[in-house]
Write an enzyme that holds these catalytic residues in place. Structure first.
Site, PDB file in Angstrom:
ATOM      1  N   ASP A 185      -5.470   7.874  -4.217  1.00 43.23           N
ATOM      2  CA  ASP A 185      -5.056   6.705  -3.443  1.00 43.23           C
ATOM      3  C   ASP A 185      -6.209   5.714  -3.564  1.00 43.23           C
ATOM      4  O   ASP A 185      -7.252   5.882  -2.936  1.00 43.23           O
ATOM      5  CB  ASP A 185      -4.814   7.079  -1.983  1.00 43.23           C
ATOM      6  N   HIS A 186      -6.020   4.690  -4.397  1.00 42.69           N
ATOM      7  CA  HIS A 186      -7.165   3.828  -4.716  1.00 42.69           C
ATOM      8  C   HIS A 186      -7.701   3.080  -3.494  1.00 42.69           C
ATOM      9  O   HIS A 186      -8.840   2.644  -3.485  1.00 42.69           O
ATOM     10  CB  HIS A 186      -6.816   2.843  -5.837  1.00 42.69           C
ATOM     11  N   GLU A 224      -0.541  -9.540   0.272  1.00 43.51           N
ATOM     12  CA  GLU A 224      -0.666  -9.962  -1.118  1.00 43.51           C
ATOM     13  C   GLU A 224      -0.045 -11.350  -1.260  1.00 43.51           C
ATOM     14  O   GLU A 224       1.024 -11.616  -0.689  1.00 43.51           O
ATOM     15  CB  GLU A 224       0.033  -8.982  -2.053  1.00 43.51           C
ATOM     16  N   HIS A 248      -1.187   4.055   1.486  1.00 42.76           N
ATOM     17  CA  HIS A 248      -2.385   3.258   1.740  1.00 42.76           C
ATOM     18  C   HIS A 248      -2.634   3.000   3.233  1.00 42.76           C
ATOM     19  O   HIS A 248      -3.716   3.280   3.756  1.00 42.76           O
ATOM     20  CB  HIS A 248      -2.290   1.901   1.031  1.00 42.76           C
ATOM     21  N   LYS A 348       4.450  -9.021   0.331  1.00 44.14           N
ATOM     22  CA  LYS A 348       4.171  -9.840  -0.842  1.00 44.14           C
ATOM     23  C   LYS A 348       4.527 -11.291  -0.552  1.00 44.14           C
ATOM     24  O   LYS A 348       5.301 -11.581   0.351  1.00 44.14           O
ATOM     25  CB  LYS A 348       4.955  -9.321  -2.050  1.00 44.14           C
TER      26      LYS A 348
END
Length: 512
Positions: A185-186, A224, A248, A348
Site C-alpha cells: 500500500d504505497h 486529487e 489507503h 477526483k
C-alpha cells in the site's frame, strides 16, 4: 542504515507503466544512495519481446524520463543497468515458468544473490493467483535448506470484495507462508504517514491529549485534481470506495487511532492496527444513506479550460453509477475513541491534489472572549499534511498586540522543506522496496487487516447494489464534492477543512 542481503527482484509485468514510472526510478535512487546490497539483480518478465540488452536500453530511456530527483550520472546509470536482466514469458502459461526459472537461476549464480528472491507482481490482479501457483509448481515459492528466502509482493487491489479477497488469500497461503506475503500500500510508504507514528509515540506532550476527552473529531482527506485519465476501464470496476477508502484511507485512520505498540516491529505495529479495524462500528445497510455520501464529477470550466464529466471519459459507461467521490462518517468503538466521529473523504476532480489529517480539539469549556469568538478563531486543530508541502501545523489563538483582548488564530508549523540542504523525501516505493529486501513488513498490509477492512466496506457496497434509490450526487469538477457532504458533520459552525496545496497559506477555506 542497515543494508539488505543480496537478492534478485523478479518483476512480473516489467514492460508496464508501474515499472518505468515507479519501480526502476526507486531502485536506481536506492542504488545511487548506496542502500542496495553489494550484489543484487533485477529480472524483468512480461509478454513483450526483449533481450537483456534491449530491455536495458528501454530502462535507460525510461530513467531519463522518470527519474527526477538528481542529475543522472551516466557512469552510475551504466553500472546500475548491468544488474538488469529480462525473460520474455506469457504469464498465463505454466510451461513458460520453466524457462523463467532457468533464467532466474542463471542470474542468481551470476549476480551471487544466494537464492534470495523477491517476486513483485506488477500485473493485473487476475494473474496474482496464477503466478503464485506457477511459482509453487516449479519449486520457487518455499526455500529448501540450501537456498535463501523467498518473498512475494502484490499491488492493490487485493480482491474485489470480501469473498474474492478471502479466496485470493486462501490460494496464496497454500503456496506461501503469511510472513512471505507483502501486500503493498504505497500510502504507508509515504514519509509523512510514517511520521504520524513518530509524532505520536516520540513526543510525550501529545499522547495525553490523543483521546475522546480532548478530541472533538478527526478528518482524513485524500483529494486529487485530475480525473480518471486513461483508467476508465479499471475505474468502472473499482470506484473511489474500493480504490481509496478500503485500503489507503483506512490504513491512515489506523495509524492515527492505534494504541502504542509494545515494541516497534512488524508484528506489534500491525497487531494494533488490526485492533482498530475490528473496533470500527459496523454500518448496517439501512444506515449507509445516512453516513455515506457518494458523488460523480460533472463537466465544468476550470481556469478557462473545459473539463469533461466522468461519463464522457474514455471507456466509461454513459450511464455509469460509479462513484468518483466518497465522504463518510464512522466511529471506532473502544475506550480511546468512543463516540468520536471520524470523517473521511476522497475524490477526483477536486480543487487541489492534497492529502492530510486534521485533528480537531474540543472547545474550551468556558470561552472568556465571547465577543471575539468565531468559527475561525474559536477552535484548536492540528494538521498533518501528507502531500504536498509536507509538514505539520498546530493552530491556536493568541492575543493581538494593543489594548483589549482581540484574539487571532496563529500557526506553529514545521515543513519538511525547512530542513534545507539536500534533504528530499524518499519516494514511497523506495522505502517499501528496501523494507521488503530487509524483511521488514511493518508498512505492508497483513491478511487479517485486509479482511477486516473489506468487512467494514461490504455493507456499503451491498446497499448501493441493492438500492438504486440511494443517490449518486453530481458535483462540478473543481469543487469539493457534493454540497450534501456538509450535512455529515454535526454541530453548529462545524464544517470540513478545505485545504490549500500550500500549507503555509492554508486557511481551511480554500476554494477555486
Amino acid at each position: 542504515m542497515e543494508k539488505p542481503e543480496n537478492s534478485t527482484i523478479v518483476i512480473f509485468g516489467a514492460s508496464g507503466d508501474l515499472t518505468k514510472r515507479k519501480l526502476m526510478p526507486a531502485l536506481f535512487d536506492l542504488y545511487v544512495r548506496g542502500e542496495l546490497a553489494d550484489d543484487f539483480a533485477v529480472l524483468g518478465t512480461s509478454r513483450s519481446a526483449f533481450t537483456d540488452d534491449s530491455f536495458r536500453e528501454k530502462m535507460n530511456s525510461d530513467l531519463d524520463q522518470f527519474y527526477q530527483k538528481n542529475k543522472i550520472s551516466k557512469r552510475q546509470k551504466r553500472e546500475f543497468l548491468q544488474h538488469i536482466y529480462y525473460q520474455t514469458a506469457d504469464l498465463t502459461q505454466k510451461s513458460e515458468f520453466v524457462a523463467l526459472k532457468e533464467k532466474l537461476l542463471q542470474v542468481d549464480a551470476q549476480a551471487k544473490t544466494r537464492g534470495n528472491f523477491i517476486f513483485y507482481l506488477s500485473t493485473s490482479p487476475s494473474l496474482f493467483a496464477v503466478i503464485a501457483e506457477n511459482l509453487g509448481e516449479i519449486g520457487l515459492a518455499k526455500p529448501d535448506d540450501e537456498n535463501g528466502w523467498r518473498r512475494i509482493v502484490l499491488e492493490k487491489p487485493f480482491g474485489f470484495d470480501l469473498q474474492s479477497a478471502r479466496e485470493l488469500n486462501r490460494k496464496l497461503q497454500k503456496i506461501f507462508l503469511e510472513d512471505q506475503i507483502y501486500r503493498i500500500d504505497h500510502y504507508l510508504g509515504k514519509e509523512t504517514v510514517q511520521n504520524i507514528l513518530a509524532f505520536r509515540f516520540a513526543n510525550g506532550i501529545f499522547e495525553p491529549l490523543w483521546n475522546r476527552n480532548y478530541i472533538h473529531h478527526v478528518e482524513v482527506t485524500a483529494a486529487e485534481s485530475i480525473g480518471v485519465e486513461k483508467r476508465g476501464k479499471y475505474y468502472e470496476k473499482s470506484g473511489a470506495l474500493r480504490d481509496m477508502v478500503q485500503n489507503h484511507l483506512l490504513q491512515v485512520v489506523a495509524t492515527i487511532a492505534m494504541e502504542p505498540p509494545i515494541k516497534f516491529d512488524a508484528t506489534d505495529v500491525r497487531n494494533e492496527k488490526v485492533k482498530v479495524f475490528h473496533a470500527l462500528r459496523p454500518m448496517g445497510e439501512k444506515e449507509v444513506e445516512k453516513y455515506v455520501i457518494r458523488g460523480q464529477y460533472l463537466a465544468s470550466i476550470i481556469k478557462g479550460e473545459a473539463i469533461s464529466g466522468y461519463r464522457e471519459e474514455e471507456n466509461v459507461d454513459p450511464n455509469s453509477r460509479t462513484e468518483t467521490f466518497v465522504a463518510m462518517k464512522f466511529f471506532i468503538d473502544n475506550w480511546r475513541w468512543g463516540d468520536v466521529p471520524f470523517y473521511i473523504r476522497t475524490g477526483k476532480r477536486l480543487p487541489d491534489r492534497v492529502s492530510e489529517v486534521v485533528i480537531h480539539f474540543k472547545k474550551t469549556p468556558h470561552f472568556l472572549f465571547q465577543s471575539q469568538r468565531s468559527h475561525e478563531n474559536g477552535d484548536n486543530f492540528l494538521i498533518i499534511r501528507i502531500q504536498p508541502d509536507e509538514g505539520i501545523v498546530l493552530r491556536f489563538g493568541m492575543k493581538v498586540p494593543g489594548a483589549g483582548f482581540k484574539i487571532k488564530t496563529v500557526d506553529m508549523d514545521f515543513h519538511y522543506s525547512d530542513l534545507g540542504g539536500d534533504t528530499k523525501l524518499p519516494d514511497a516505493y523506495e522505502r517499501l522496496l528496501l523494507d521488503c529486501m530487509l524483511g521488514d513488513a511493518t508498512l505492508y498490509a497483513r491478511a487479517d487487516a485486509v479482511d477486516a477492512c473489506w468487512e467494514f466496506i461490504m455493507p456499503i457496497l451491498r446497499a448501493w447494489q441493492k438500492n438504486p434509490d440511494i443517490k449518486l450526487f453530481g458535483y462540478p469538477s473543481g469543487t469539493w464534492g457534493p454540497e450534501e457532504t456538509r450535512k455529515l458533520i454535526e454541530g453548529p459552525h462545524v464544517d470540513w477543512h478545505y485545504p490549500c496545496a500550500n500549507l503555509s497559506q492554508d486557511t481551511g477555506h480554500c476554494e477555486l
